[in-house]
Design a protein around this motif. Structure first.
Motif, PDB file in Angstrom:
ATOM      1  N   VAL A  23       0.686  -1.573  -0.270  1.00 24.90           N
ATOM      2  CA  VAL A  23       0.554   0.213   0.222  1.00 24.90           C
ATOM      3  C   VAL A  23       0.719   1.461   0.432  1.00 24.90           C
ATOM      4  N   LEU A  24       0.383   2.178  -0.368  1.00 29.31           N
ATOM      5  CA  LEU A  24       0.680   4.272  -0.312  1.00 29.31           C
ATOM      6  C   LEU A  24      -0.036   4.541   0.490  1.00 29.31           C
ATOM      7  N   LEU A  25       1.510   4.703   1.340  1.00 26.33           N
ATOM      8  CA  LEU A  25       0.974   6.309   2.670  1.00 26.33           C
ATOM      9  C   LEU A  25       1.893   7.601   2.543  1.00 26.33           C
ATOM     10  N   ILE A  26       1.259   8.681   2.883  1.00 25.98           N
ATOM     11  CA  ILE A  26       1.979   9.172   3.288  1.00 25.98           C
ATOM     12  C   ILE A  26       1.730   9.516   4.168  1.00 25.98           C
ATOM     13  N   THR A  27       3.107  11.268   4.402  1.00 24.47           N
ATOM     14  CA  THR A  27       3.331  11.538   5.767  1.00 24.47           C
ATOM     15  C   THR A  27       2.010  12.640   5.411  1.00 24.47           C
ATOM     16  N   SER A  28       1.921  12.971   6.737  1.00 23.98           N
ATOM     17  CA  SER A  28       1.178  14.229   7.154  1.00 23.98           C
ATOM     18  C   SER A  28       1.557  15.325   7.647  1.00 23.98           C
ATOM     19  N   ARG A  29       1.307  16.610   6.487  1.00 25.63           N
ATOM     20  CA  ARG A  29       2.356  18.029   6.976  1.00 25.63           C
ATOM     21  C   ARG A  29       2.564  18.613   8.256  1.00 25.63           C
ATOM     22  N   THR A  30       1.989  18.049   9.431  1.00 26.07           N
ATOM     23  CA  THR A  30       2.151  19.214  10.626  1.00 26.07           C
ATOM     24  C   THR A  30       3.390  17.567  11.628  1.00 26.07           C
ATOM     25  N   VAL A  31       2.796  16.700  11.796  1.00 28.09           N
ATOM     26  CA  VAL A  31       4.205  15.550  12.602  1.00 28.09           C
ATOM     27  C   VAL A  31       4.717  14.749  11.824  1.00 28.09           C
ATOM     28  N   GLY A  32       4.813  14.494  10.671  1.00 26.57           N
ATOM     29  CA  GLY A  32       5.112  13.511   9.651  1.00 26.57           C
ATOM     30  C   GLY A  32       4.579  11.389   9.795  1.00 26.57           C
ATOM     31  N   ARG A  33       2.865  12.009  10.775  1.00 32.94           N
ATOM     32  CA  ARG A  33       2.639  10.427  10.416  1.00 32.94           C
ATOM     33  C   ARG A  33       1.617   9.936   9.034  1.00 32.94           C
ATOM     34  N   TRP A  34       2.235   8.360   9.702  1.00 30.97           N
ATOM     35  CA  TRP A  34       1.742   8.173   8.174  1.00 30.97           C
ATOM     36  C   TRP A  34      -0.061   7.872   7.781  1.00 30.97           C
ATOM     37  N   ILE A  35       0.182   8.203   6.300  1.00 32.16           N
ATOM     38  CA  ILE A  35      -1.522   8.219   6.187  1.00 32.16           C
ATOM     39  C   ILE A  35      -2.244   8.281   5.479  1.00 32.16           C
ATOM     40  N   LEU A  36      -3.336   8.289   4.704  1.00 35.88           N
ATOM     41  CA  LEU A  36      -3.629   8.245   3.777  1.00 35.88           C
ATOM     42  C   LEU A  36      -3.968   9.687   3.379  1.00 35.88           C
ATOM     43  N   PRO A  37      -3.909   9.842   1.263  1.00 36.68           N
ATOM     44  CA  PRO A  37      -4.466  10.902   0.905  1.00 36.68           C
ATOM     45  C   PRO A  37      -5.926  11.169   1.473  1.00 36.68           C
ATOM     46  N   LYS A  38      -6.390  12.047   1.039  1.00 38.40           N
ATOM     47  CA  LYS A  38      -7.172  12.223   2.050  1.00 38.40           C
ATOM     48  C   LYS A  38      -7.799  13.727   2.415  1.00 38.40           C
ATOM     49  N   GLY A  39      -9.045  14.491   2.346  1.00 37.99           N
ATOM     50  CA  GLY A  39      -9.195  15.453   2.383  1.00 37.99           C
ATOM     51  C   GLY A  39     -11.446  15.176   1.874  1.00 37.99           C
ATOM     52  N   ASN A  40     -12.243  16.747   2.485  1.00 38.22           N
ATOM     53  CA  ASN A  40     -12.990  17.759   2.417  1.00 38.22           C
ATOM     54  C   ASN A  40     -13.890  17.024   1.078  1.00 38.22           C
ATOM     55  N   VAL A  41     -14.605  16.663   1.304  1.00 38.69           N
ATOM     56  CA  VAL A  41     -15.652  16.451   0.366  1.00 38.69           C
ATOM     57  C   VAL A  41     -16.547  17.617  -0.222  1.00 38.69           C
ATOM     58  N   LYS A  42     -16.453  18.219  -1.005  1.00 43.34           N
ATOM     59  CA  LYS A  42     -16.945  19.864  -1.341  1.00 43.34           C
ATOM     60  C   LYS A  42     -18.402  19.528  -2.122  1.00 43.34           C
ATOM     61  N   ARG A  43     -18.920  20.315  -1.620  1.00 46.52           N
ATOM     62  CA  ARG A  43     -20.491  20.733  -2.144  1.00 46.52           C
ATOM     63  C   ARG A  43     -20.500  20.240  -3.375  1.00 46.52           C
ATOM     64  N   HIS A  44     -19.468  21.064  -4.054  1.00 48.76           N
ATOM     65  CA  HIS A  44     -20.163  20.100  -5.991  1.00 48.76           C
ATOM     66  C   HIS A  44     -19.570  18.897  -6.151  1.00 48.76           C
ATOM     67  N   GLN A  45     -18.739  17.797  -5.312  1.00 43.86           N
ATOM     68  CA  GLN A  45     -18.219  17.025  -5.505  1.00 43.86           C
ATOM     69  C   GLN A  45     -19.133  15.637  -4.798  1.00 43.86           C
ATOM     70  N   THR A  46     -18.930  14.868  -5.409  1.00 38.74           N
ATOM     71  CA  THR A  46     -18.927  13.177  -4.963  1.00 38.74           C
ATOM     72  C   THR A  46     -17.074  12.384  -4.198  1.00 38.74           C
ATOM     73  N   PRO A  47     -17.541  12.307  -3.596  1.00 36.81           N
ATOM     74  CA  PRO A  47     -16.314  11.182  -2.487  1.00 36.81           C
ATOM     75  C   PRO A  47     -15.270  10.568  -3.689  1.00 36.81           C
ATOM     76  N   ILE A  48     -15.885  10.037  -5.192  1.00 37.58           N
ATOM     77  CA  ILE A  48     -14.923   9.425  -5.565  1.00 37.58           C
ATOM     78  C   ILE A  48     -13.947  11.017  -6.382  1.00 37.58           C
ATOM     79  N   GLU A  49     -14.502  11.849  -6.195  1.00 32.04           N
ATOM     80  CA  GLU A  49     -14.232  13.062  -7.253  1.00 32.04           C
ATOM     81  C   GLU A  49     -13.236  13.489  -6.007  1.00 32.04           C
ATOM     82  N   ALA A  50     -13.233  13.455  -4.863  1.00 31.78           N
ATOM     83  CA  ALA A  50     -12.615  14.146  -3.618  1.00 31.78           C
ATOM     84  C   ALA A  50     -11.721  13.253  -3.469  1.00 31.78           C
TER      85      ALA A  50
END
Length: 201
Positions: A23-50
């Motif tokens: 699996v591919l993980l990335i680090t967070s910008r704050t403390v460098g923990r290993w996380i998934l790429p993720k973000g908020n779902v905007k009003r005009h987006q579907t979850p897959i688009e986000a």
């Protein structure tokens, strides 16, 4: 009434090589923990688009996202938590340059290692069920031997019908004794008669 929790979407990039799951993980910008790429779902987006947008912006990857979610987990501190809907991604392109390249590190790692470095229990639980889920989805995409054989026969008959006069010829072809016999043979190969010791009352 309680405050409505924010909803996020993310991707779990997966690859399989010689029976091993990475699996591919990335680090967070704050403390460098290993996380998934993720973000908020905007009003005009579907979850897959986000999820696709965050995969590009945070990890510099593009690929095919399975529309069936792997699951969701609760992310964040108490009082500022949100559900993250996670989708599996088959990576088709890893970019050398992307918007957050200088703020994060990305890395492929074996599933067992990813389990150890992930700090969120909910996300670790999703990783725990990943092997079974991948096997289930791959099995679901395969045709059974019976369906495969019948599909080949039907495609052949359809081709002959188009070549020699359309549906009328196809109907006559299906009615021929030798065709009926062949189809029955295919059925019997998949549904053998039960043996005496396999019958239970």
């Amino acid at each position: 009434m309680g405050k409505k929790q924010k909803v996020q979407a993310g991707v779990l990039p997966v690859r399989q090589q010689n029976g091993r799951i990475d699996v591919l993980l990335i680090t967070s910008r704050t403390v460098g923990r290993w996380i998934l790429p993720k973000g908020n779902v905007k009003r005009h987006q579907t979850p897959i688009e986000a999820a696709r947008q965050e995969a590009y912006e945070e990890a510099g990857i593009r690929g095919r996202i399975d529309p069936e979610p792997l699951g969701r987990y609760l992310h964040g501190r108490p009082g500022d938590q949100r559900w993250v809907e996670v989708y599996l991604m088959t990576v088709e392109e890893e970019l050398d340059d992307w918007p957050e390249r200088h703020e994060r590190t990305r890395r492929w790692m074996p599933l067992d290692e990813a389990r150890q470095v992930i700090y969120e229990d909910g996300l670790r639980a999703l990783l725990d069920r990943l092997p079974d889920e991948l096997a289930r989805r791959q099995q679901g995409r395969k045709l059974s031997p019976r369906a495969s054989r019948l599909l080949v026969v039907l495609l052949l008959l359809a081709s002959l019908a188009l070549a020699f006069g359309g549906t009328y010829y196809l109907a006559r072809l299906l009615a021929r004794p030798e065709v009926q016999q062949r189809l029955q043979e295919l059925e019997r190969q998949e549904d053998p008669a039960p043996s005496s010791d396999s019958v239970r009352f």
